[in-house]
Write a protein that holds these residues in place. Structure first.
Motif, PDB file in Angstrom:
ATOM      1  N   LEU A 157       0.807  -1.217   0.000  1.00  0.00           N
ATOM      2  CA  LEU A 157       0.000   0.000   0.000  1.00  0.00           C
ATOM      3  C   LEU A 157       0.840   1.266   0.000  1.00  0.00           C
ATOM      4  N   ASN A 158       2.051   1.181   0.516  1.00  0.00           N
ATOM      5  CA  ASN A 158       2.851   2.388   0.712  1.00  0.00           C
ATOM      6  C   ASN A 158       4.127   2.481  -0.095  1.00  0.00           C
ATOM      7  N   GLU A 159       4.560   1.415  -0.757  1.00  0.00           N
ATOM      8  CA  GLU A 159       5.878   1.433  -1.386  1.00  0.00           C
ATOM      9  C   GLU A 159       5.995   2.401  -2.552  1.00  0.00           C
ATOM     10  N   HIS A 160       4.903   2.768  -3.187  1.00  0.00           N
ATOM     11  CA  HIS A 160       4.986   3.651  -4.347  1.00  0.00           C
ATOM     12  C   HIS A 160       4.795   5.118  -3.988  1.00  0.00           C
ATOM     13  N   GLY A 161       4.505   5.382  -2.720  1.00  0.00           N
ATOM     14  CA  GLY A 161       4.350   6.765  -2.280  1.00  0.00           C
ATOM     15  C   GLY A 161       5.682   7.480  -2.263  1.00  0.00           C
ATOM     16  N   LYS A 162       5.674   8.741  -2.565  1.00  0.00           N
ATOM     17  CA  LYS A 162       6.919   9.518  -2.628  1.00  0.00           C
ATOM     18  C   LYS A 162       7.228  10.221  -1.310  1.00  0.00           C
ATOM     19  N   SER A 163       6.239  10.360  -0.458  1.00  0.00           N
ATOM     20  CA  SER A 163       6.457  11.097   0.789  1.00  0.00           C
ATOM     21  C   SER A 163       7.301  10.270   1.763  1.00  0.00           C
ATOM     22  N   PRO A 164       8.018  10.946   2.633  1.00  0.00           N
ATOM     23  CA  PRO A 164       8.798  10.231   3.646  1.00  0.00           C
ATOM     24  C   PRO A 164       7.912   9.348   4.529  1.00  0.00           C
ATOM     25  N   GLU A 165       6.693   9.786   4.789  1.00  0.00           N
ATOM     26  CA  GLU A 165       5.746   9.007   5.602  1.00  0.00           C
ATOM     27  C   GLU A 165       5.405   7.687   4.908  1.00  0.00           C
ATOM     28  N   SER A 166       5.159   7.724   3.612  1.00  0.00           N
ATOM     29  CA  SER A 166       4.849   6.503   2.860  1.00  0.00           C
ATOM     30  C   SER A 166       6.033   5.550   2.862  1.00  0.00           C
ATOM     31  N   GLN A 167       7.215   6.081   2.677  1.00  0.00           N
ATOM     32  CA  GLN A 167       8.406   5.244   2.673  1.00  0.00           C
ATOM     33  C   GLN A 167       8.653   4.618   4.042  1.00  0.00           C
ATOM     34  N   ARG A 168       8.375   5.378   5.098  1.00  0.00           N
ATOM     35  CA  ARG A 168       8.537   4.850   6.455  1.00  0.00           C
ATOM     36  C   ARG A 168       7.546   3.717   6.704  1.00  0.00           C
ATOM     37  N   LYS A 169       6.298   3.910   6.276  1.00  0.00           N
ATOM     38  CA  LYS A 169       5.283   2.864   6.453  1.00  0.00           C
ATOM     39  C   LYS A 169       5.612   1.622   5.631  1.00  0.00           C
ATOM     40  N   ALA A 170       6.152   1.811   4.440  1.00  0.00           N
ATOM     41  CA  ALA A 170       6.556   0.665   3.612  1.00  0.00           C
ATOM     42  C   ALA A 170       7.669  -0.113   4.304  1.00  0.00           C
TER      43      ALA A 170
END
Length: 61
Positions: free
Chosen positions: A18-31
């Protein structure tokens, strides 16, 4: 295989996907949290942790 280990692996997989393609630092942290949870479940079930980069197409079952 333990049910707890399988559940952790599945939950980690979902969180990572769900989060690996997000560009935000928050998405990367969740991934990364998802990857960590997934590997924790794999270790509990006696499997080796995944070490290849996400999306590389390599299988290390």
């Amino acid at each position: 295989m333990s049910i707890k280990g399988e559940a952790k692996e599945a939950a980690g997989y979902i969180k990572e996907e769900l989060n690996e393609h997000g560009k935000s630092p928050e998405s990367q942290r969740k991934a990364q949290e998802g990857r960590d949870l997934r590997n924790e479940g794999r270790v509990e079930d006696g499997k080796a942790p995944k070490t290849t980069p996400p999306g590389s197409g390599h299988s290390d079952n």
